[in-house]
Design a protein around this motif. Sequence first.
Motif: not given
Length: 355
Positions: A285-302
Amino acid sequence: MTRTLLVTGGAGFIGSALVRMLLTATDYNVVNVDKLTYAGNLESLNDVADNSRYSFELADICDAEAIRGIFSQHQPCGVIHLAAESHVDRSIDGPAEFIRTNVFGTFTLLDEGLKYWKSLDDSARGAFRFQHVSTDEVFGSLGKDGLFTETTAYQPNSPYSASKAGSDHLVRAWHHTFKLPTITTNCSNNYGPYQFPEKLIPLVTLNAIAGKELPVYGKGENIRDWLYVDDHASGLLAAFERGKPGETYNFGGNNERTNIDVVRTICRIVDKLVPDSKIGARESLIRFVTDRPGHDMRYAIDSSKAQRDLGWMPRETFESGIEKTVRWYIDNMTWCEHVQSGAYRRERLGLGVNQ
Ligand code: NAD
């Protein structure tokens, strides 16, 4: 000093988890201040609404007079401020409400909180805390390596994260200039029960159960660090009780996952718990759709500062938390139906076409 806490946004996803925890695991009185937007639902508090230590105030945090009356009536020992517009896609389609609630609303709470704080006697003033709940999205986007720490420079990219960054700066200034004892916490993506089904995990879970398409932005390669909501709630209490005024603390789950990994994991759990031969394997059922404008690539937290200074540790791994979460949605379809019968019907937001 009373043991009364004002919790703003207590009818929302994280706020309701915090209110449930405060009423079941502490002896604080809790005053929930919430405007009940589309994202606020009192049904999320059904388990604790009859508790004699709980009260609800229907109010907009931008309404100074209402907030003044609430401070004066309840004489709280502190505020934990969660009320906000919180969905990035909505901030792209309509940023105004984000600026109003997140920036002006936080200013109003600070302004009224400061007046109230100044009216207290010395010991109550010393014990009072204004705790502001924020996001790691204020730090912008990471490349392949590195982690956000409390000293990472702010670089918010979406209207949502910019409005949260604005509120963080106001909180910092109210401490620096007026000495209001503030604490700010910045947390990674939360997941768990009672999350409004417009966010990735509940949206995908409900669509997978129903055999509907599973929209994934771009190629699903964006990375988020996931924290189970009850672990965030315990961190908020630890920061309130043990945090140092003027400090900021990061919370994260040490659970970096690409979006497509998260979606595939949910598909496998739904296949196991509610197999349906007509639907087949949910991954189809997975469908790849147009990306969100300005979509941040990666978040990771210390989050080592919170672990060291507050004695806080997340309890759930992503594997344990996600299975609990999917089971909760399967067992709580009535809640899901009720919250969705309002304005939001799992429509596609955030393409910037509805302004
Ligand atoms: P949510 O959207 O589920 O809930 C927000 C609540 O605030 C709702 O009950 C809503 O009715 C209330 N509210 C909105 N505008 C209001 C106003 N003007 N006056 C009074 N109440 C108002 O949000 P959430 O996911 O529970 O997030 C809570 C806080 O935590 C937010 O400040 C958000 O920025 C922050 N945060 C969220 C995440 C996450 O992954 N969800 C991560 C880090 C930080």
